[in-house]
Design a protein around this motif. Structure first.
Motif, PDB file in Angstrom:
ATOM      1  N   ALA A 118       0.862  -1.183   0.000  1.00 45.09           N
ATOM      2  CA  ALA A 118       0.000   0.000   0.000  1.00 45.09           C
ATOM      3  C   ALA A 118       0.894   1.227   0.000  1.00 45.09           C
ATOM      4  O   ALA A 118       2.029   1.182   0.492  1.00 45.09           O
ATOM      5  N   ILE A 119       0.376   2.349  -0.549  1.00 42.90           N
ATOM      6  CA  ILE A 119       1.186   3.565  -0.672  1.00 42.90           C
ATOM      7  C   ILE A 119       0.354   4.763  -0.228  1.00 42.90           C
ATOM      8  O   ILE A 119      -0.785   4.950  -0.676  1.00 42.90           O
ATOM      9  N   ARG A 120       0.936   5.571   0.655  1.00 47.01           N
ATOM     10  CA  ARG A 120       0.288   6.773   1.149  1.00 47.01           C
ATOM     11  C   ARG A 120       0.351   7.872   0.095  1.00 47.01           C
ATOM     12  O   ARG A 120       1.171   7.833  -0.814  1.00 47.01           O
ATOM     13  N   ALA A 121      -0.493   8.868   0.235  1.00 48.94           N
ATOM     14  CA  ALA A 121      -0.589   9.927  -0.770  1.00 48.94           C
ATOM     15  C   ALA A 121       0.733  10.645  -0.994  1.00 48.94           C
ATOM     16  O   ALA A 121       1.013  11.121  -2.096  1.00 48.94           O
ATOM     17  N   ASP A 122       1.581  10.733   0.048  1.00 49.93           N
ATOM     18  CA  ASP A 122       2.859  11.434  -0.108  1.00 49.93           C
ATOM     19  C   ASP A 122       3.980  10.541  -0.604  1.00 49.93           C
ATOM     20  O   ASP A 122       5.116  10.987  -0.751  1.00 49.93           O
ATOM     21  N   MET A 165      -2.065  -8.867   4.694  1.00 51.60           N
ATOM     22  CA  MET A 165      -2.476  -7.641   4.033  1.00 51.60           C
ATOM     23  C   MET A 165      -2.114  -6.444   4.883  1.00 51.60           C
ATOM     24  O   MET A 165      -2.178  -6.504   6.123  1.00 51.60           O
ATOM     25  N   VAL A 166      -1.761  -5.338   4.230  1.00 51.55           N
ATOM     26  CA  VAL A 166      -1.530  -4.081   4.912  1.00 51.55           C
ATOM     27  C   VAL A 166      -2.351  -2.997   4.222  1.00 51.55           C
ATOM     28  O   VAL A 166      -2.436  -2.962   2.987  1.00 51.55           O
ATOM     29  N   ALA A 167      -3.003  -2.151   5.012  1.00 52.93           N
ATOM     30  CA  ALA A 167      -3.787  -1.033   4.489  1.00 52.93           C
ATOM     31  C   ALA A 167      -3.399   0.225   5.258  1.00 52.93           C
ATOM     32  O   ALA A 167      -3.012   0.160   6.428  1.00 52.93           O
ATOM     33  N   ILE A 168      -3.512   1.365   4.601  1.00 50.42           N
ATOM     34  CA  ILE A 168      -3.202   2.656   5.210  1.00 50.42           C
ATOM     35  C   ILE A 168      -4.498   3.430   5.405  1.00 50.42           C
ATOM     36  O   ILE A 168      -5.353   3.474   4.509  1.00 50.42           O
ATOM     37  N   SER A 169      -4.665   4.030   6.572  1.00 49.27           N
ATOM     38  CA  SER A 169      -5.868   4.807   6.848  1.00 49.27           C
ATOM     39  C   SER A 169      -5.961   5.995   5.903  1.00 49.27           C
ATOM     40  O   SER A 169      -4.957   6.472   5.370  1.00 49.27           O
ATOM     41  N   GLU A 170      -7.183   6.478   5.688  1.00 51.31           N
ATOM     42  CA  GLU A 170      -7.394   7.556   4.726  1.00 51.31           C
ATOM     43  C   GLU A 170      -6.626   8.821   5.107  1.00 51.31           C
ATOM     44  O   GLU A 170      -6.134   9.547   4.233  1.00 51.31           O
ATOM     45  N   VAL A 256     -10.138   0.139   6.410  1.00 47.43           N
ATOM     46  CA  VAL A 256      -9.996   1.115   7.483  1.00 47.43           C
ATOM     47  C   VAL A 256     -10.982   2.257   7.264  1.00 47.43           C
ATOM     48  O   VAL A 256     -11.040   2.841   6.178  1.00 47.43           O
ATOM     49  N   VAL A 257     -11.757   2.565   8.298  1.00 45.16           N
ATOM     50  CA  VAL A 257     -12.719   3.670   8.266  1.00 45.16           C
ATOM     51  C   VAL A 257     -12.492   4.510   9.518  1.00 45.16           C
ATOM     52  O   VAL A 257     -12.825   4.081  10.629  1.00 45.16           O
ATOM     53  N   GLY A 258     -11.898   5.675   9.357  1.00 47.26           N
ATOM     54  CA  GLY A 258     -11.619   6.521  10.510  1.00 47.26           C
ATOM     55  C   GLY A 258     -10.720   5.821  11.506  1.00 47.26           C
ATOM     56  O   GLY A 258      -9.629   5.336  11.161  1.00 47.26           O
ATOM     57  N   TYR A 332     -17.058   1.588   1.941  1.00 47.22           N
ATOM     58  CA  TYR A 332     -17.371   2.827   1.225  1.00 47.22           C
ATOM     59  C   TYR A 332     -18.541   3.501   1.893  1.00 47.22           C
ATOM     60  O   TYR A 332     -19.210   2.920   2.764  1.00 47.22           O
ATOM     61  N   GLU A 333     -18.804   4.743   1.498  1.00 47.54           N
ATOM     62  CA  GLU A 333     -19.884   5.513   2.094  1.00 47.54           C
ATOM     63  C   GLU A 333     -20.977   5.766   1.059  1.00 47.54           C
ATOM     64  O   GLU A 333     -20.696   6.089  -0.092  1.00 47.54           O
ATOM     65  N   ALA A 334     -22.207   5.612   1.480  1.00 50.16           N
ATOM     66  CA  ALA A 334     -23.369   5.909   0.634  1.00 50.16           C
ATOM     67  C   ALA A 334     -24.410   6.592   1.495  1.00 50.16           C
ATOM     68  O   ALA A 334     -24.781   6.081   2.565  1.00 50.16           O
ATOM     69  N   ALA A 335     -24.859   7.763   1.041  1.00 50.90           N
ATOM     70  CA  ALA A 335     -25.880   8.539   1.759  1.00 50.90           C
ATOM     71  C   ALA A 335     -25.511   8.738   3.223  1.00 50.90           C
ATOM     72  O   ALA A 335     -26.364   8.651   4.120  1.00 50.90           O
TER      73      ALA A 335
END
Length: 567
Positions: A118-122, A165-170, A256-258, A332-335
């Motif tokens: 996984a890769i962070r935005a920076d 698996m590895v994930a990075i928070s938003e 990851v969510v928050g 994901y988010e919906a409504a």
């Protein structure tokens, strides 16, 4: 109403190879590989009436390695794809600024087997590394700098056993690692499953060991402070007498969510909810079961039908249920609400002498309990019905353990959408088998390494493996890969409860069966065994339009697809 139409694409490119090894840079000599491509002449396609988009293959990179997991998980960053090459124990770096001509420009390698990236935005990259000599030993997370022309390894930290698996928070502040803790192959030991929470530095640099915390399942053991629901599957022998729940639960996929992580516990048919601030598992959500006697949830369970030859036939069956057993999981988010989306692949436990699955017709033999005479499935044990289907020997037994009252198949041959409380709001039911049959009826439920008819009907069907979510023209779509028959299916999930099929594309030439024809025809076969998918939004795409990257573990290919809007 579904319509089928072929699409023709062909591209070719020489590939140059370089290398980046752990902790240093090493330039490898340029090696010109054969000018071949895994884009087939006529991918099979099914498009729903009124579909807003389609997929089309643009370019593909080939490792040339067959059925050795040479392309598994894929991440996108700044015109490059980072592809887990488990066969080589590293991450391949592909330049895709010219999507029709992907080329390898480097590698990121740690001391072990790469499982996830996984890769962070920076540009801070993280790679999950399994111990190469002993998968039950602690693994590691390797950090690298993706902003450099040649990605530079920055350091590493130790995590739990078999980081899958590895994930990075938003917000980029944390990496979350699912440490699967699989048993040794001979079942001589079974480490705990855990979830590592790593506080990331604010710069492109490595975290330290002090930044790593571990969430475990100890409070769900007998006498612990938390309750484990009855439908969470904890079963099979335990080599170690202590912590049986913690050793049985095997985290695999992370969303990851928050400040919360949702972690798929595939074999347990459940999702763990992890508080990232406290690094604790708050609860475990059982996913329940699909009832294959209900309309819309039928399956084709036999590769030997009434006349003895494979034929297509989806039916409902009394006494048969399916376990969702999700592999891929995203959120994901919906409504304004958060939802979880799962690809319900299915998986059995088979370690050492313990083998969970058995064919229905073999129940009652070799020490296995028979199907109860009072079970609705008692008359369905012939090959033309459920006899060939693999089911769990750990589920469905009567209270006295003498016979099977119900049968439980692996996976649901579907994808599902859930609330974060574990309530199902949508399931695709029998869509996948019907749509893939329309696309290629002569190769319905084919295997990946071999082109055949109904090779997987008696197991898990198309086998939805993994998925990605992306937004196109204000709508939200799920892109789901089929590990066995191949291809990517797309659903509009903007309104979760009213999700609907959009399109299916399979970049595969079934006339080439690699297992029979040989690996020299690997390029002609196309993509086999999609394992990882990454959605590339328009603003990050080399074409200026949204794209999808798919890593295929059997063909060892990574293919880019254009996501084309239909006006």
């Amino acid at each position: 109403m579904l319509s089928t139409r072929p699409r023709i694409r062909r591209a070719a490119a020489p590939i140059l190879v370089g290398a980046v090894v752990a902790g240093c840079l090493a330039a490898a000599p340029a090696v010109a590989l054969p000018v071949r491509t895994a884009i087939v002449d006529a991918p099979v396609e099914v498009v729903a009436d009124g579909a807003a988009l389609t997929l089309s293959p643009v370019g593909s990179y080939e490792t040339g390695v067959f059925d050795e997991s040479a392309a598994e998980i894929v991440a996108s960053y700044d015109g490059r794809l980072y592809v887990v090459n488990a066969q080589a124990g590293l991450v391949d770096v592909l330049d895709v600024k010219k999507p029709s001509k992907p080329k390898k420009v480097g590698e990121v390698q740690g001391d072990g087997i790469a499982n996830s990236v996984a890769i962070r935005a920076d540009g801070l990259g993280v790679v999950a590394i399994e111990d190469a000599d002993d998968k039950t030993a602690p693994g590691s997370i390797v950090f690298f700098d993706a902003t450099k022309r040649k990605p530079r390894v920055l350091g590493s930290v130790e995590v739990g056993s078999l980081p899958d698996m590895v994930a990075i928070s938003e917000d980029g502040t944390r990496a979350v690692v699912a440490n699967e803790g699989e048993p040794a192959d001979d079942f001589s030991s079974d480490p705990e499953g855990t979830v590592s929470v790593i506080d990331l530095p604010g710069t492109v640099s490595a975290a330290t060991q002090a930044d790593v915390r571990s969430a475990d399942f100890h409070e769900f053991e007998v006498g612990g402070s938390k309750t484990l629901a009855d439908d969470v599957r904890v079963f099979g022998p335990a080599p170690e007498a202590d912590l049986p729940v913690s050793r049985n639960l095997e985290p695999e996929y992370v969303a990851v969510v928050g400040d919360t992580a949702y972690v798929a516990l595939q074999e347990a048919n459940a999702v763990a909810v992890v508080d990232l601030d406290m690094a604790t598992v708050d609860e475990i959500l059982p996913l329940g079961f699909v009832d294959h006697s209900e309309p819309g949830h039928g399956i084709d369970p036999s590769d030997r039908d009434p006349q003895g030859a494979p034929t297509f036939g989806i039916r409902t069956f009394d006494g048969l249920k399916g376990m969702y057993l999700p592999d891929g999981l995203v959120a994901y988010e919906a409504a304004g609400e958060t939802y979880l989306v799962t690809a319900n692949e299915g998986d059995a436990r088979e370690w050492g002498d313990y083998v969970e699955p058995a064919r229905v017709k073999d129940l009652g033999d070799d020490g296995l309990a028979p199907v109860c005479e009072t079970s609705p499935a008692a008359s369905l044990t012939g090959d033309a019905d459920l006899g060939r289907l693999n089911v769990s020997t750990a589920m469905g037994l009567s209270e006295d353990g003498t016979c099977y009252e119900e049968l439980y198949a692996f996976g649901s041959r579907s994808f599902s959408i859930w609330t974060t409380d574990g309530e199902q709001v949508f399931d695709s039911g029998e869509d996948f088998e019907r749509i893939t049959h329309e696309a290629a009826p002569e190769f319905f439920n084919s295997n990946h390494s071999e082109s055949n008819l109904e090779g997987r009907s008696d197991d898990k069907g198309p086998e939805p493996e993994s998925l990605a979510i992306g937004e196109v023209d204000g709508r939200t779509y799920a892109f789901i890969g089929f590990e066995r028959v191949g291809g990517v299916i797309v659903y509009d999930i903007t309104d979760p409860a009213a999700s609907g099929f959009v399109t299916y594309l399979n970049n595969r030439d079934f006339s080439v069966s690699v297992e029979d024809d040989g690996v020299e025809l690997l390029s002609d076969a196309g993509d086999l065994g999609p394992e990882g998918l990454a959605f590339i939004p328009a603003e990050a795409s080399p074409t200026g339009g949204p794209m999808l990257a798919v890593a295929n573990e059997v063909s060892g290919t990574t293919t880019l697809f254009a996501i084309d809007s239909i006006s």
